[in-house]
Design a protein around this motif. Sequence first.
Motif, PDB file in Angstrom:
ATOM      1  N   ILE A 172      -6.397  -4.041  -0.482  1.00 17.63           N
ATOM      2  CA  ILE A 172      -6.364  -5.217  -1.351  1.00 17.63           C
ATOM      3  C   ILE A 172      -7.626  -6.048  -1.167  1.00 17.63           C
ATOM      4  N   MET A 222      -0.328  -3.901  -9.111  1.00 13.61           N
ATOM      5  CA  MET A 222      -1.534  -4.646  -8.761  1.00 13.61           C
ATOM      6  C   MET A 222      -2.489  -4.678  -9.940  1.00 13.61           C
ATOM      7  N   ILE A 256       0.195 -10.917  -3.291  1.00 16.48           N
ATOM      8  CA  ILE A 256      -0.850 -10.692  -4.287  1.00 16.48           C
ATOM      9  C   ILE A 256      -0.962 -11.880  -5.236  1.00 16.48           C
ATOM     10  N   ARG A 258       4.438  -8.342  -3.436  1.00 16.32           N
ATOM     11  CA  ARG A 258       4.143  -8.965  -4.726  1.00 16.32           C
ATOM     12  C   ARG A 258       3.830 -10.452  -4.551  1.00 16.32           C
ATOM     13  N   ARG A 281       0.402   0.199  -6.742  1.00 16.25           N
ATOM     14  CA  ARG A 281      -0.958   0.179  -7.258  1.00 16.25           C
ATOM     15  C   ARG A 281      -0.979  -0.185  -8.744  1.00 16.25           C
TER      16      ARG A 281
END
Length: 218
Positions: free
Chosen positions: A205, A135, A75, A72, A132
């Motif tokens: 990603i 994201m 991202i 996390r 997913r």
Amino acid sequence: MSRSKKIMALFLSIVMVLGLLPASAFAANDTSAFSDVKTSAWYHEDVQYVSENGLMKGTGENLFSPDATTTRGMIVTILYRLEGEPSPTGVCPFQDVASGKYYEKAITWAAENGIVSGFSADTFGPDQNITREQMAVLLYGYTEKYAPAYLGGAASLNSFPDAASVSNWAYAAMSWAVGNGLISGIASNGADYLAPSGGATRAQIAAIMMRYCRLTGL
């Protein structure tokens, strides 16, 4: 001077000029610097894009680690870089985001701008592998803030056998991500699955981020 001598003189001049250039001139931030990203790999162009645009970096020793999982914190850091790494104005509200960590400023910025909310008021889970659907939610939240013109295009998820497993809080974001081609199904036993609770590799990603940037023009 004969033609062959002219060619040899030109060649020697080029060699001398190249010898004066710093090594960094040949170390462009593209996949040629990553020994584990082959030009034949399906993610080659994606990795090259995120690398050249400063969204993702290597993992050390000329490696990109395309099959490694993403967290996390990673991202949010990618989105932070996409926004130009603005300086946060306050302190991070999450107690599990340690001061000085590479993702501290990114998560603080994301919290200030309503892009992330955490698992609770003081817990974000920066080192947990991202799913997913998480994201999709982060991308959707970023788009709401910085590219709202691209919030349309949501698609029905009913064609996926596991559509019911998408969390309620992530359903709108997943519908949007699928409809805009950011996230696609994972083939298994003749069907495509959303796998909302599944993880995402660095290569995946990279692919999502390149698609997102091309969608929004960011």
